[in-house]
Scaffold this motif. Structure first.
Motif, PDB file in Angstrom:
ATOM      1  N   GLY A 282     -14.429  -4.945  30.463  1.00  0.00           N
ATOM      2  CA  GLY A 282     -14.649  -6.295  30.947  1.00  0.00           C
ATOM      3  C   GLY A 282     -13.547  -7.264  30.601  1.00  0.00           C
ATOM      4  N   GLY A 283     -12.390  -6.753  30.174  1.00  0.00           N
ATOM      5  CA  GLY A 283     -11.277  -7.627  29.837  1.00  0.00           C
ATOM      6  C   GLY A 283     -11.415  -8.341  28.518  1.00  0.00           C
ATOM      7  N   VAL A 284     -12.345  -7.899  27.668  1.00  0.00           N
ATOM      8  CA  VAL A 284     -12.555  -8.530  26.365  1.00  0.00           C
ATOM      9  C   VAL A 284     -11.449  -8.096  25.403  1.00  0.00           C
ATOM     10  CG1 VAL A 284     -14.113  -8.728  24.384  1.00  0.00           C
ATOM     11  CG2 VAL A 284     -15.040  -8.621  26.699  1.00  0.00           C
ATOM     12  N   PRO A 285     -10.775  -9.027  24.735  1.00  0.00           N
ATOM     13  CA  PRO A 285      -9.724  -8.635  23.782  1.00  0.00           C
ATOM     14  C   PRO A 285     -10.320  -8.004  22.527  1.00  0.00           C
ATOM     15  CG  PRO A 285     -10.059 -11.011  23.718  1.00  0.00           C
ATOM     16  CD  PRO A 285     -10.908 -10.496  24.838  1.00  0.00           C
ATOM     17  N   VAL A 286      -9.859  -6.796  22.192  1.00  0.00           N
ATOM     18  CA  VAL A 286     -10.373  -6.084  21.024  1.00  0.00           C
ATOM     19  C   VAL A 286      -9.337  -6.005  19.915  1.00  0.00           C
ATOM     20  CG1 VAL A 286     -12.009  -4.735  22.370  1.00  0.00           C
ATOM     21  CG2 VAL A 286      -9.701  -3.847  21.996  1.00  0.00           C
ATOM     22  N   ALA A 287      -8.072  -6.258  20.234  1.00  0.00           N
ATOM     23  CA  ALA A 287      -7.001  -6.158  19.237  1.00  0.00           C
ATOM     24  C   ALA A 287      -5.752  -6.794  19.817  1.00  0.00           C
ATOM     25  CB  ALA A 287      -6.736  -4.697  18.868  1.00  0.00           C
ATOM     26  N   SER A 288      -4.726  -6.878  18.992  1.00  0.00           N
ATOM     27  CA  SER A 288      -3.412  -7.305  19.469  1.00  0.00           C
ATOM     28  C   SER A 288      -2.355  -6.483  18.754  1.00  0.00           C
ATOM     29  CB  SER A 288      -3.188  -8.796  19.224  1.00  0.00           C
ATOM     30  OG  SER A 288      -3.230  -9.099  17.850  1.00  0.00           O
ATOM     31  N   ILE A 289      -1.275  -6.230  19.453  1.00  0.00           N
ATOM     32  CA  ILE A 289      -0.138  -5.504  18.901  1.00  0.00           C
ATOM     33  C   ILE A 289       1.045  -6.468  18.872  1.00  0.00           C
ATOM     34  CG2 ILE A 289       1.489  -3.604  19.256  1.00  0.00           C
ATOM     35  CD1 ILE A 289      -0.743  -2.082  20.656  1.00  0.00           C
ATOM     36  N   SER A 290       1.770  -6.470  17.763  1.00  0.00           N
ATOM     37  CA  SER A 290       2.908  -7.382  17.649  1.00  0.00           C
ATOM     38  C   SER A 290       4.132  -6.661  17.113  1.00  0.00           C
ATOM     39  CB  SER A 290       2.572  -8.557  16.730  1.00  0.00           C
ATOM     40  OG  SER A 290       2.341  -8.118  15.403  1.00  0.00           O
ATOM     41  N   VAL A 291       5.288  -7.196  17.465  1.00  0.00           N
ATOM     42  CA  VAL A 291       6.559  -6.801  16.856  1.00  0.00           C
ATOM     43  C   VAL A 291       7.022  -7.988  16.036  1.00  0.00           C
ATOM     44  CG1 VAL A 291       8.945  -6.125  17.257  1.00  0.00           C
ATOM     45  CG2 VAL A 291       7.143  -5.240  18.745  1.00  0.00           C
ATOM     46  N   ASN A 292       7.284  -7.754  14.758  1.00  0.00           N
ATOM     47  CA  ASN A 292       7.582  -8.831  13.812  1.00  0.00           C
ATOM     48  C   ASN A 292       8.988  -8.674  13.260  1.00  0.00           C
ATOM     49  OD1 ASN A 292       4.557  -9.959  13.229  1.00  0.00           O
ATOM     50  ND2 ASN A 292       4.577  -7.756  13.575  1.00  0.00           N
ATOM     51  N   VAL A 293       9.741  -9.760  13.269  1.00  0.00           N
ATOM     52  CA  VAL A 293      11.131  -9.714  12.818  1.00  0.00           C
ATOM     53  C   VAL A 293      11.435 -10.954  11.981  1.00  0.00           C
ATOM     54  CG1 VAL A 293      11.788  -8.490  14.922  1.00  0.00           C
ATOM     55  CG2 VAL A 293      12.084 -10.944  14.802  1.00  0.00           C
ATOM     56  N   PRO A 294      12.405 -10.861  11.092  1.00  0.00           N
ATOM     57  CA  PRO A 294      12.870 -12.076  10.425  1.00  0.00           C
ATOM     58  C   PRO A 294      13.387 -13.063  11.470  1.00  0.00           C
ATOM     59  CG  PRO A 294      13.729 -10.120   9.325  1.00  0.00           C
ATOM     60  CD  PRO A 294      13.116  -9.659  10.608  1.00  0.00           C
ATOM     61  N   THR A 295      13.113 -14.328  11.289  1.00  0.00           N
ATOM     62  CA  THR A 295      13.533 -15.341  12.245  1.00  0.00           C
ATOM     63  C   THR A 295      15.038 -15.285  12.511  1.00  0.00           C
ATOM     64  OG1 THR A 295      11.693 -16.793  11.659  1.00  0.00           O
ATOM     65  CG2 THR A 295      13.604 -17.836  12.669  1.00  0.00           C
ATOM     66  N   SER A 296      15.806 -14.911  11.495  1.00  0.00           N
ATOM     67  CA  SER A 296      17.263 -14.841  11.655  1.00  0.00           C
ATOM     68  C   SER A 296      17.684 -13.785  12.677  1.00  0.00           C
ATOM     69  CB  SER A 296      17.921 -14.535  10.307  1.00  0.00           C
ATOM     70  OG  SER A 296      17.453 -13.292   9.790  1.00  0.00           O
ATOM     71  N   ARG A 297      16.805 -12.810  12.986  1.00  0.00           N
ATOM     72  CA  ARG A 297      17.140 -11.750  13.942  1.00  0.00           C
ATOM     73  C   ARG A 297      16.584 -12.024  15.340  1.00  0.00           C
ATOM     74  NH1 ARG A 297      16.407  -7.376  10.032  1.00  0.00           N
ATOM     75  NH2 ARG A 297      14.466  -6.687  10.965  1.00  0.00           N
ATOM     76  N   MET A 298      15.767 -13.054  15.498  1.00  0.00           N
ATOM     77  CA  MET A 298      15.141 -13.315  16.788  1.00  0.00           C
ATOM     78  C   MET A 298      16.011 -14.251  17.631  1.00  0.00           C
ATOM     79  SD  MET A 298      12.450 -12.659  18.687  1.00  0.00           S
ATOM     80  CE  MET A 298      10.868 -12.447  17.850  1.00  0.00           C
ATOM     81  N   THR A 299      16.422 -13.782  18.789  1.00  0.00           N
ATOM     82  CA  THR A 299      17.162 -14.590  19.760  1.00  0.00           C
ATOM     83  C   THR A 299      16.326 -14.689  21.027  1.00  0.00           C
ATOM     84  OG1 THR A 299      18.279 -12.689  20.761  1.00  0.00           O
ATOM     85  CG2 THR A 299      19.340 -13.708  18.835  1.00  0.00           C
ATOM     86  N   ASP A 300      16.739 -15.542  21.956  1.00  0.00           N
ATOM     87  CA  ASP A 300      16.023 -15.646  23.224  1.00  0.00           C
ATOM     88  C   ASP A 300      16.032 -14.310  23.968  1.00  0.00           C
ATOM     89  OD1 ASP A 300      15.563 -18.291  22.670  1.00  0.00           O
ATOM     90  OD2 ASP A 300      17.179 -19.050  23.958  1.00  0.00           O
ATOM     91  N   GLU A 301      17.161 -13.610  23.913  1.00  0.00           N
ATOM     92  CA  GLU A 301      17.287 -12.334  24.612  1.00  0.00           C
ATOM     93  C   GLU A 301      16.409 -11.265  23.973  1.00  0.00           C
ATOM     94  OE1 GLU A 301      19.804 -14.200  23.555  1.00  0.00           O
ATOM     95  OE2 GLU A 301      20.558 -14.929  25.492  1.00  0.00           O
ATOM     96  N   SER A 302      16.440 -11.195  22.644  1.00  0.00           N
ATOM     97  CA  SER A 302      15.630 -10.175  21.974  1.00  0.00           C
ATOM     98  C   SER A 302      14.146 -10.490  22.110  1.00  0.00           C
ATOM     99  CB  SER A 302      16.023 -10.067  20.498  1.00  0.00           C
ATOM    100  OG  SER A 302      15.737 -11.257  19.784  1.00  0.00           O
ATOM    101  N   GLN A 303      13.789 -11.778  22.113  1.00  0.00           N
ATOM    102  CA  GLN A 303      12.385 -12.156  22.271  1.00  0.00           C
ATOM    103  C   GLN A 303      11.855 -11.680  23.621  1.00  0.00           C
ATOM    104  OE1 GLN A 303      10.602 -16.156  21.066  1.00  0.00           O
ATOM    105  NE2 GLN A 303      10.722 -16.399  23.279  1.00  0.00           N
ATOM    106  N   LEU A 304      12.641 -11.854  24.677  1.00  0.00           N
ATOM    107  CA  LEU A 304      12.226 -11.408  26.004  1.00  0.00           C
ATOM    108  C   LEU A 304      12.057  -9.897  26.039  1.00  0.00           C
ATOM    109  CD1 LEU A 304      11.655 -11.855  28.990  1.00  0.00           C
ATOM    110  CD2 LEU A 304      14.137 -11.838  29.401  1.00  0.00           C
ATOM    111  N   ALA A 305      13.025  -9.164  25.500  1.00  0.00           N
ATOM    112  CA  ALA A 305      12.955  -7.702  25.514  1.00  0.00           C
ATOM    113  C   ALA A 305      11.773  -7.196  24.699  1.00  0.00           C
ATOM    114  CB  ALA A 305      14.264  -7.117  24.976  1.00  0.00           C
ATOM    115  N   LEU A 306      11.564  -7.787  23.533  1.00  0.00           N
ATOM    116  CA  LEU A 306      10.440  -7.376  22.688  1.00  0.00           C
ATOM    117  C   LEU A 306       9.112  -7.730  23.339  1.00  0.00           C
ATOM    118  CD1 LEU A 306      11.777  -8.439  19.170  1.00  0.00           C
ATOM    119  CD2 LEU A 306      11.603  -6.119  20.079  1.00  0.00           C
ATOM    120  N   GLY A 307       9.062  -8.881  24.018  1.00  0.00           N
ATOM    121  CA  GLY A 307       7.835  -9.288  24.691  1.00  0.00           C
ATOM    122  C   GLY A 307       7.432  -8.314  25.778  1.00  0.00           C
ATOM    123  N   VAL A 308       8.396  -7.875  26.579  1.00  0.00           N
ATOM    124  CA  VAL A 308       8.121  -6.899  27.629  1.00  0.00           C
ATOM    125  C   VAL A 308       7.641  -5.586  27.015  1.00  0.00           C
ATOM    126  CG1 VAL A 308       9.163  -5.498  29.451  1.00  0.00           C
ATOM    127  CG2 VAL A 308       9.713  -7.939  29.272  1.00  0.00           C
TER     128      VAL A 308
END
Length: 250
Positions: free
Chosen positions: A205-231
């Protein structure tokens, strides 16, 4: 009965502060050191805690607590399904991958696969994540019922860092953007040094049961890497959700 309650309180406090010693626990719980020491002996005998490596007077929670928690809420089935997908996500990104669930109004971290990189994000299993200031929390809120969001906003959105979203209108706009792109982001909203992307795993029924995340130090997160990791995390969450759908209730 009071001794049992004290022992359980000590276990919870060790989990929160680990590695923790008698004096620290005594102050935090406002209990005599003798009472804390008795509780620690009991917990150690029952294999709920163990001495910290190199510091035998400080204590860590064993995996027994995690095993019991998984059986109590059905998390073991979810973890068995999710971990192989999480391992592939970690292989692709070489960043730390987390699995979290909504439980009792909290967002609870139940699994972690760590990066091989020396600078990494380490959060203890069982840790509660802020719903409005973490990628996991925002992903689950965006996929969940409007009532949950309304109640959260009504209580007020706590500011953790300068990046925290505390304005209700801005926060609702953020959730709308998450629904559109299929993943949530966090660029230092909870802790300045922590950034992440996350996507909700939905069950029947589309009910959220969990979430999966990729976590990085802020110093390693760029706009480009955020998009790639999000996909990548969106694909992983969709895969887990499809597997849950094929296997039935978890």
């Amino acid at each position: 009965m009071q001794n049992v309650l004290n022992t359980l309180r000590v276990l919870e406090e060790v989990a929160e502060r680990q590695p923790a010693g008698v004096a620290e626990l005594s102050r935090a719980l406002e209990l005599p050191k003798s009472s804390v020491q008795r509780a620690l002996v009991t917990l150690h005998t029952a294999d709920w805690i163990r001495p910290a490596p190199g510091t035998p007077t400080r204590w860590l929670v064993t995996t027994k607590a995690l095993r019991v928690g998984r059986r109590a809420s059905g998390e073991l089935g979810l973890r068995d399904i999710a971990v192989p997908v999480m391992e592939e996500l970690r292989r692709r990104t070489d960043e730390t991958v987390h699995l979290a669930i909504p439980e009792g109004g909290q967002i609870v971290l139940i699994e972690r696969l760590e990066t091989s990189k020396p600078v990494r994000i380490i959060l203890p299993l069982g840790h509660n994540l802020p719903a409005h200031a973490s990628a996991n929390g925002k992903a689950l809120l965006a996929a969940g019922p409007a009532r949950t969001v309304e109640e959260l906003v009504a209580r007020g959105l706590e500011r953790f860092t300068d990046a925290s979203i505390t304005d209700p209108g801005a926060f609702l706009g953020e959730l709308a953007a998450i629904r559109e792109r299929g993943y949530a982001t966090n660029r230092g909203e909870w802790r300045d040094d922590v950034s992440a992307v996350a996507a909700a795993v939905t069950g029947a029924g589309g009910v959220p049961v969990a979430s999966i995340s990729v976590n990085v130090p802020t110093s390693r997160m760029t706009d480009e890497s955020q998009l790639a990791l999000g996909v990548a995390v969106r694909e992983a969450a969709r895969t887990v959700g499809e597997m849950i759908g094929r296997m039935g209730p978890v």
